[in-house]
Design an enzyme around this catalytic site. Sequence first.
Site, mmCIF file in Angstrom:
data_model
loop_
_atom_site.group_PDB
_atom_site.id
_atom_site.type_symbol
_atom_site.label_atom_id
_atom_site.label_comp_id
_atom_site.label_asym_id
_atom_site.label_seq_id
_atom_site.Cartn_x
_atom_site.Cartn_y
_atom_site.Cartn_z
ATOM 1 N N GLU A 227 0.884 -1.174 0.000
ATOM 2 C CA GLU A 227 0.000 0.000 0.000
ATOM 3 C C GLU A 227 0.914 1.213 0.000
ATOM 4 O OE1 GLU A 227 -3.381 0.180 0.019
ATOM 5 O OE2 GLU A 227 -3.742 -1.989 0.057
ATOM 6 N N CYS A 261 -2.247 9.595 2.647
ATOM 7 C CA CYS A 261 -1.757 9.021 1.386
ATOM 8 C C CYS A 261 -2.679 9.325 0.212
ATOM 9 C CB CYS A 261 -1.580 7.515 1.532
ATOM 10 S SG CYS A 261 -3.087 6.671 2.032
#
Length: 478
Positions: A227, A261
């Site tokens: 990720e 993010c």
Amino acid sequence: MSEQKPIEDASAEASATRTPIAATVAGLRAAFDAGRTKPLAWRRTQLARLDALLAENGPALEAALWADLRKSGAEAQYSEIGFTRAELGSVAAHLRGWLRPMRVPVPAALLPASAKVVLEPLGVVAIIAPWNYPVQLTLAPAIGALAAGNAVVIKPSELAPATARLLGELVPRYLDPEAVAVVEGGVPETTELLAQRFDHIFYTGNGTVGRIVLEAAAKHLTPVTLELGGKSPTYIDDTVDLDAAAARIAWGRFVNAGQTCIAPDYVLATAEVQAKLGPALARQVERYFGADPAASPDYGRVVDDRHFARLSGLLGAGEVVTGGQTDAAERYLAPTVLADVPRDAPVMQQEIFGPILPMVTVTGLDDAIRYINAHDKPLALYVFTEDARTKKRFTTETSSGALGFGIPLGHIGVHALPFGGVGASGMGAYHGRRSVELFSHAKAVLSKPLSPDTIQLIAPPYTPARENLIRKVLGRIS
Ligand code: NAD
């Protein structure tokens, strides 16, 4: 004749020389091998205990998040504690159904037979987490790993030390210590952890370390979920209500002081749109954090001095619409919007991961799509338009982990949507059912009665009649 040591002696010697991290992982493997984590009852208990951990330790978790990131209590609740509980609730509610073996059709040539897909746990899973949402990004992957019946080792980020310490205390108190462990520490500890053999590694963080994780995993042929991050673009045109769009963009960019993010990393807009959007963004910043965001209890701080220095170095490009103030002692960087930023400015060469929003001038839709496609595939792409054709073009002509129309960040809260990147923004996805599948092996199970012996139809000797049957009939049946 060579002397062979009894097995017990050899293993006793091995455990005497094991490091604490190796011993922890060996303990988890022993628990998994003994079948401890497989029963549905064990999995459900772990999920219930994890929920209790979050429910009973709200104030302590909020205090740790404040200490690490000056995250407000409200933000801690909706983006960390509450978020993780919601993910947990949805997995717990559906787990029994998701684990049910799935029957699949059998081709006529293989009948009579039955076929099904059975999800089985992988074994020992390592979860390596970052600092920016240190509760959510540490525990949400653990939900899937536990629900799938794995033993789990969790490595929180050393850059959120208060949260890491708290999780290190709470996890063994609430979860089964035989099958769930926390390893605290930084690079040396993670390096040692990565030297162990796992059945899956789930890593969230930057791409440089992502490559290190992949290399370490390759030694043991361990599957990996990465990720990662990158620059998530936002395109906005003149068909939308710019004030309403600015309210969403400013929230998505400046929540957690921009250390998200999937935050909008930069805006692509024409000069005309920027002329109106800039002041609209400035108004929204003031609405959220007041005239002096430094005094707002709802505005976070940059995580450490290294990131503060990096971010300060990215200022100075384009025209300052709002913000730009810094206070190194406080690691405070005001919510900053920059207009007409050159494409070759330093702020456009790396993921910002902080409270700076550059706007880059494009001539229109074609130019924006070209720009996006000339760069790494983003983790998220946001589009603000009322034009259906524009939406369709972004859907079909760009690639990103997620695509949000009219809303940044929101997709992470839809547990039924896969959460993950593509290309440089990551590999693999999780949340909800996908998490359970991610941490399971989908085993193919075929059962065929020994009689009738239909396999003889394709077994040698291949007489002309049999070959004819194979060529004309069996090869075409599916
Ligand atoms: P970080 O520095 O906390 O690192 C993440 C983890 O990697 C930590 O547990 C750390 O101990 C470990 N680590 C660091 N260096 C290592 C090394 N040399 N060898 C082995 N392990 C090492 O977090 P970060 O990387 O600064 O996180 C920010 C990045 O993560 C951004 O790029 C962001 O976009 C991305 N991110 C992605 C997601 C997502 O869900 N896709 C979520 C959050 C953050």
